[in-house]
Design an enzyme around this catalytic site. Sequence first.
Site, PDB file in Angstrom:
ATOM      1  N   PHE A  70      -0.669  10.554  -7.482  1.00 12.16           N
ATOM      2  CA  PHE A  70      -0.535   9.091  -7.341  1.00 12.16           C
ATOM      3  C   PHE A  70      -1.206   8.385  -8.499  1.00 12.16           C
ATOM      4  O   PHE A  70      -2.407   8.350  -8.597  1.00 12.16           O
ATOM      5  CB  PHE A  70      -1.144   8.634  -6.006  1.00 12.16           C
ATOM      6  CG  PHE A  70      -0.488   9.302  -4.812  1.00 12.16           C
ATOM      7  CD1 PHE A  70       0.892   9.367  -4.721  1.00 12.16           C
ATOM      8  CD2 PHE A  70      -1.241   9.890  -3.825  1.00 12.16           C
ATOM      9  CE1 PHE A  70       1.507   9.988  -3.638  1.00 12.16           C
ATOM     10  CE2 PHE A  70      -0.648  10.510  -2.737  1.00 12.16           C
ATOM     11  CZ  PHE A  70       0.731  10.548  -2.650  1.00 12.16           C
ATOM     12  N   SER A  75       0.831  -1.197   0.000  1.00 21.33           N
ATOM     13  CA  SER A  75       0.000   0.000   0.000  1.00 21.33           C
ATOM     14  C   SER A  75       0.871   1.254   0.000  1.00 21.33           C
ATOM     15  O   SER A  75       0.577   2.226  -0.706  1.00 21.33           O
ATOM     16  CB  SER A  75      -0.923   0.006   1.218  1.00 21.33           C
ATOM     17  OG  SER A  75      -1.680   1.188   1.275  1.00 21.33           O
ATOM     18  N   TRP A 126       2.493   1.563  -3.417  1.00 17.38           N
ATOM     19  CA  TRP A 126       1.493   1.977  -4.404  1.00 17.38           C
ATOM     20  C   TRP A 126       1.476   3.493  -4.561  1.00 17.38           C
ATOM     21  O   TRP A 126       1.207   4.016  -5.645  1.00 17.38           O
ATOM     22  CB  TRP A 126       0.118   1.469  -3.964  1.00 17.38           C
ATOM     23  CG  TRP A 126      -1.011   1.811  -4.889  1.00 17.38           C
ATOM     24  CD1 TRP A 126      -1.408   1.136  -6.003  1.00 17.38           C
ATOM     25  CD2 TRP A 126      -1.917   2.915  -4.763  1.00 17.38           C
ATOM     26  NE1 TRP A 126      -2.498   1.742  -6.578  1.00 17.38           N
ATOM     27  CE2 TRP A 126      -2.831   2.842  -5.840  1.00 17.38           C
ATOM     28  CE3 TRP A 126      -2.052   3.958  -3.845  1.00 17.38           C
ATOM     29  CZ2 TRP A 126      -3.856   3.764  -6.024  1.00 17.38           C
ATOM     30  CZ3 TRP A 126      -3.066   4.885  -4.022  1.00 17.38           C
ATOM     31  CH2 TRP A 126      -3.946   4.769  -5.100  1.00 17.38           C
ATOM     32  N   HIS A 127       1.782   4.233  -3.485  1.00 25.12           N
ATOM     33  CA  HIS A 127       1.789   5.690  -3.544  1.00 25.12           C
ATOM     34  C   HIS A 127       3.048   6.239  -4.204  1.00 25.12           C
ATOM     35  O   HIS A 127       3.057   7.389  -4.641  1.00 25.12           O
ATOM     36  CB  HIS A 127       1.656   6.275  -2.133  1.00 25.12           C
ATOM     37  CG  HIS A 127       0.297   6.091  -1.535  1.00 25.12           C
ATOM     38  ND1 HIS A 127      -0.065   4.953  -0.850  1.00 25.12           N
ATOM     39  CD2 HIS A 127      -0.799   6.892  -1.538  1.00 25.12           C
ATOM     40  CE1 HIS A 127      -1.320   5.070  -0.443  1.00 25.12           C
ATOM     41  NE2 HIS A 127      -1.794   6.225  -0.850  1.00 25.12           N
ATOM     42  N   GLY A 128       4.106   5.459  -4.257  1.00 27.60           N
ATOM     43  CA  GLY A 128       5.327   5.929  -4.897  1.00 27.60           C
ATOM     44  C   GLY A 128       6.542   5.172  -4.407  1.00 27.60           C
ATOM     45  O   GLY A 128       6.550   4.613  -3.310  1.00 27.60           O
TER      46      GLY A 128
END
Length: 351
Positions: free
Chosen positions: A351, A186, A189-191
């Site tokens: 994102f 998780s 997933w944002h970077g």
Amino acid sequence: HGLSYVLDIYNEKIEPRRNIVDYSLFVSFFPLLVAGPIERARHLLPQIEKPRTFDYSKAKDGAKQILGGLFKKIVIAAQYVDLAFNNTETTPGWFLFLAAILFAFQIYGDFSGYTDIALGTARILGFELLQNFNFPYFSRDIAEFWRRWHISLSSWFKDYLYIPLGGSRGGMAKTIRNTFIIFLVSGFWHGANWTFLVWGGLHACYMIPLIVRNKNRANTNSVVAENRKLPSFSEFGQLIGTFALVVLAWIFFRADSVSHALIYIKNIPLNLLEGQTFRENGIMIIIKFLCCFFLAAFMLTIEWLGRGDKYALEHTLDRWKTIPRYAFYYLLIILIFLFAGESQNFIYFQF
């Protein structure tokens, strides 16, 4: 969004679609295209395939959700936290502390505001999208927070990653391993940044004590202070404790690097009453900062009153007389126009 279609076909939960127009609309449905919610093929495709007629009550309901979303997206997201994060070394500790709290409201207003706009727009067009936020800052523990924050992503990871990994089956060690995997993913997933991984890792660490004590599903169905105006002392303590843990993790999420986040946290007690940031225009900065807190408190009050609904304005004002109710709506519109001209950095667009 697209993977849910492929994986659901692979798992034989849906049949492949033959209509390229219906499939294309599912993939490119514009209200959720920028920042979600992350829809499931088995939820949205059947709505696309059946005929729809205009429904005034749904359109009215959607317009109210859009109004609340615009207020959160434009007014609450237009905060002054960059001053603290860009001048960590010279900013007083009390300002750093308040800015961290304000960032929690900023990112919530930014993301949940967009979601409300997306859901309201879709409802006007005759579609019901998945609920993505359910008043997360009224959570009594971290497990409840993640059942209320970015629900579509959390449930996506649960169904397509956590359960295939074995979920909670196979003993405590595997459950803890799987929990760390989904939270680290998780974050990633944002970077591809260590700050996001630390943010995800912190939430995994928050979850482990609940899992070990079998308390991770203690608050699943009820809302806090259900059928009461105010929470009990115990509930209030749980709300504050959970919010404090979330704010601590948000510091890493917002910081430029892990070292920057650690310096930020260290300087809160170290420079509690010191700092040079306010030597010029100090009074105006503090006034604007306090206005941001007032607006955040205003938003929280509205959400507290409507915490049992799908969104804050759904039924909160139903008991109000016509003139006060529409005066309130116009107040929100005026605030939106007042803040709409300012330069704003919408966080979740990256994102």
